[in-house]
Design a protein around this motif. Structure first.
Motif, mmCIF file in Angstrom:
data_model
loop_
_atom_site.group_PDB
_atom_site.id
_atom_site.type_symbol
_atom_site.label_atom_id
_atom_site.label_comp_id
_atom_site.label_asym_id
_atom_site.label_seq_id
_atom_site.Cartn_x
_atom_site.Cartn_y
_atom_site.Cartn_z
ATOM 1 N N PRO A 136 0.829 -1.206 0.000
ATOM 2 C CA PRO A 136 0.000 0.000 0.000
ATOM 3 C C PRO A 136 0.869 1.263 0.000
ATOM 4 O O PRO A 136 1.873 1.313 0.710
ATOM 5 C CB PRO A 136 -0.784 -0.093 1.317
ATOM 6 N N SER A 137 0.470 2.258 -0.800
ATOM 7 C CA SER A 137 1.236 3.512 -0.842
ATOM 8 C C SER A 137 1.415 4.082 0.554
ATOM 9 O O SER A 137 2.479 4.608 0.887
ATOM 10 C CB SER A 137 0.518 4.556 -1.700
ATOM 11 N N GLN A 138 0.355 3.972 1.368
ATOM 12 C CA GLN A 138 0.393 4.598 2.694
ATOM 13 C C GLN A 138 1.505 4.004 3.570
ATOM 14 O O GLN A 138 2.125 4.724 4.348
ATOM 15 C CB GLN A 138 -0.966 4.476 3.391
ATOM 16 N N ASP A 139 1.783 2.717 3.425
ATOM 17 C CA ASP A 139 2.871 2.089 4.193
ATOM 18 C C ASP A 139 4.207 2.742 3.855
ATOM 19 O O ASP A 139 5.034 3.013 4.743
ATOM 20 C CB ASP A 139 2.971 0.583 3.895
ATOM 21 N N ILE A 141 4.588 5.756 2.417
ATOM 22 C CA ILE A 141 4.533 7.171 2.828
ATOM 23 C C ILE A 141 4.912 7.292 4.302
ATOM 24 O O ILE A 141 5.732 8.130 4.683
ATOM 25 C CB ILE A 141 3.123 7.757 2.576
ATOM 26 N N ASP A 142 4.325 6.430 5.144
ATOM 27 C CA ASP A 142 4.594 6.458 6.589
ATOM 28 C C ASP A 142 6.060 6.153 6.877
ATOM 29 O O ASP A 142 6.703 6.825 7.685
ATOM 30 C CB ASP A 142 3.712 5.438 7.332
ATOM 31 N N TYR A 143 6.576 5.126 6.204
ATOM 32 C CA TYR A 143 7.972 4.735 6.428
ATOM 33 C C TYR A 143 8.918 5.874 6.033
ATOM 34 O O TYR A 143 9.862 6.201 6.754
ATOM 35 C CB TYR A 143 8.313 3.455 5.651
ATOM 36 N N GLU A 145 8.282 9.059 5.791
ATOM 37 C CA GLU A 145 8.131 10.219 6.676
ATOM 38 C C GLU A 145 8.920 10.007 7.965
ATOM 39 O O GLU A 145 9.628 10.901 8.423
ATOM 40 C CB GLU A 145 6.644 10.436 6.962
ATOM 41 N N GLU A 153 6.247 7.056 -6.296
ATOM 42 C CA GLU A 153 5.990 5.838 -7.077
ATOM 43 C C GLU A 153 6.225 6.157 -8.550
ATOM 44 O O GLU A 153 5.818 7.218 -9.027
ATOM 45 C CB GLU A 153 4.560 5.329 -6.835
#
Ligand code: GDP
Ligand code: MG
Length: 178
Positions: A136-139, A141-143, A145, A153
């Motif tokens: 997931p993109s959010q994973d 993004i969080d990492y 950050e 991507e």
């Protein structure tokens, strides 16, 4: 460490790291030559390719790009490869969770042993294969950050975000002060 030709023109070593098969060579060939060849087994090899990015403030950044010839399989060789790099681009494949774990391994390694002022970019490649996405993109993004790094991507196949990747890196390089 960046090298400087003069105050307006930077020259920097950029290395790519990541699992074999994530598309590192294809990203380089798309950026430098504007090409994508799905059948080629081209390895850029020991020599490097270079490409210059011009920024709006009329400065230029010449990237000297080191692509591996598969040495990414031998972790022990990595320090020789990223020594002196101003930029490390860590690539995974958005359809491969294993490659995302491996990207995190490389990032930790670079944080421990890379140049202290190294610019790190996390790249989720093969974005065109979004139907098979398993990271997931959010994973990411969080990492990114949490680790204070740039994330994007890309698709070497469609060229999506390839130039943007290198432009954003160019903007984030520490500027020499005179
Ligand atoms: P490397 O080992 O990381 O250098 O990976 P390569 O650049 O050799 O690419 C490995 C495989 O992934 C090749 O078959 C490429 O055609 C394919 N590939 C690379 N980038 C992309 C992409 O953005 N989208 C798709 N669909 N395939 C890609
Ligand atoms: Mg390769």
């Amino acid at each position: 460490g960046s090298s400087v030709s003069d105050s307006k023109n930077l020259r920097v070593k950029l290395v790519l790291l990541g699992d074999s098969g994530v598309g590192k060579s294809c990203i380089v060939l798309r950026f430098v030559r504007g090409q994508f060849d799905p059948t080629s087994k081209v390895t850029v090899g020991a020599s490097f390719l270079s490409q210059t990015v011009a920024l709006q403030d009329s400065t230029t950044v010449k990237f000297e790009i080191w692509d591996t010839a598969g040495q990414e399989r031998y972790a022990a060789l990595a320090p020789l490869y990223y020594r002196g790099a101003a930029v490390a681009v860590v690539v995974y494949d958005i359809t491969s969770p294993e490659s995302f774990s491996k990207a995190q391994y490389w990032i930790k390694e670079l944080q421990k042993h890379g140049s202290p002022d190294i610019v790190l970019a996390l790249v989720g490649n093969k974005a065109d294969l979004h139907e098979n996405r398993s990271v997931p993109s959010q994973d990411a993004i969080d990492y990114a950050e949490k680790n204070g790094m740039f994330f994007i991507e890309t698709s070497a196949k469609t060229a999506d975000n390839i130039n943007q990747l290198f432009e954003e890196i160019a903007k984030r390089l520490p500027r020499p002060t005179f």
